[in-house]
Design an enzyme around this catalytic site. Sequence first.
Site, mmCIF file in Angstrom:
data_model
loop_
_atom_site.group_PDB
_atom_site.id
_atom_site.type_symbol
_atom_site.label_atom_id
_atom_site.label_comp_id
_atom_site.label_asym_id
_atom_site.label_seq_id
_atom_site.Cartn_x
_atom_site.Cartn_y
_atom_site.Cartn_z
ATOM 1 C CG HIS A 1 -10.570 -18.245 -12.339
ATOM 2 N ND1 HIS A 1 -10.971 -17.081 -12.994
ATOM 3 C CD2 HIS A 1 -11.671 -19.006 -12.059
ATOM 4 C CE1 HIS A 1 -12.302 -17.063 -12.975
ATOM 5 N NE2 HIS A 1 -12.792 -18.239 -12.385
ATOM 6 C CG ASP A 2 -12.955 -23.046 -12.610
ATOM 7 O OD1 ASP A 2 -13.437 -21.685 -12.679
ATOM 8 O OD2 ASP A 2 -13.677 -23.512 -12.044
ATOM 9 C CB THR B 1 -21.778 -25.022 -11.963
ATOM 10 O OG1 THR B 1 -21.728 -26.339 -11.638
ATOM 11 C CG2 THR B 1 -22.968 -24.290 -10.801
#
Length: 448
Positions: free
Chosen positions: A218-219, A240
């Site tokens: 998961h980034d 984002t």
Amino acid sequence: MRIAAVDLGASNGRVIVADVSSSAITFAEVARFANDPVSVHGTLHWDILALYRGVLDGLRAAGPVDSVGIDSWAVDYGLLDADGALLGNPVHYRDARTDGVAARFDGRALYAASGIATLPFNTLFQLVAARGSAQLSAARRLLLIPDLLSYFLTGVEGTELTNASTTGLLAAGGGGWAPEMLALAGIEESLLPPLRAPGTAAGVIRDSGTPVTVVASHDTASAVAGVPGAGNFAYISCGTWSLVGVELAAPVVTRESYEAGFTNEIGVDGTVRYLRNVMGLWLLQECMREWSLPLDALLAGAAAAQPRRSVVDATDPAFLAPGDMPGRIAAACRALGQPVPSTPVEMTRCILDSLALAYRRAVDDARRLAGVSVDVVHMVGGGSLNALLCQLTADACELPVLAGPVEAGALGNILVQARTLGVVDSDLSDMRALLAATQPITRYEPRA
């Protein structure tokens, strides 16, 4: 050691190559490629094969490396049939298919079981929306996006733990799949491949034999691992999306935490990322698609604009979908009885003020609900380059903001690989100290 990180975001993907030793880390971006969703018959999809092509091209540009790791956004997935073939392009989390699905469930009960905030795009709700579809009925395996790309490279299936924790299907604190959540989703546990932790082997690339290492896929988990922090810090992983929170040893699943919209996701080494989702720079990105104006000019004008003239709720799901963001922000201002921004500069200032205040609320709520102290805020990711946003955040939080590194997600990815290869010390604090000593960080003091 020479290490490659594949770091996929909602708007683009990158391949970054680093040379890592016990005392130094240098890196360079060797490839960047667009991540453009595609709408087909009213459903918004990720173009997963175009992304895979970008990954392959980037790895070729990287040349020989000792390890590869992949991280991406969370919650979305691809389905494989009994032959291991992809059944269709994964559906985008911003697609409208999950509208209204979460309202069918007792959110408090879901939170107690999984520790995950009730967000409309959670994997659980995507699966409920897909229930009865031919594709889901034919599926033998479900792979989250980074696991799917790893499978394309290696032929080995697995489910990485930090990403699994975002699905709403894992027991709170990472104790394995929660049977009651799988039942709500309408799936059997056999659809999900075995869980695997960061720092384990994911297989080898079939064409080259290069090892693929499981990272915090998961980034945001990789980005938090890449925060050069020590002591009592809060983090803002700003791109984002903005993910704002603190790092804990155990989840917080109280009613008050649920009502405050906090989620408990697994981090590196069994830590808990206690955080709130804020819309982030998506608000400005979508406006700029409408305006086609240079960012530098907007920020310069916004810095001189009247502060907090108009402020909206940057956690409002009304801003989730793409399209006409200026109109939706204007409508929100109008509904709140505030002046409606009449120029792009005023709209930009509204967005940045709204984000900074949302960050303050998240930091204040996190430390209150988790019972922790916060002395400094670390902002990492692309938003750390936005000096005005960093300063407004310091002002709002009344705390110093340390901005950088920009590539925290890739660096967290790289450091987990480096640790697995035995290049850096095993303790997470030592990994962060290496970043603090080698990466540029800008300090913003709060103004009175």
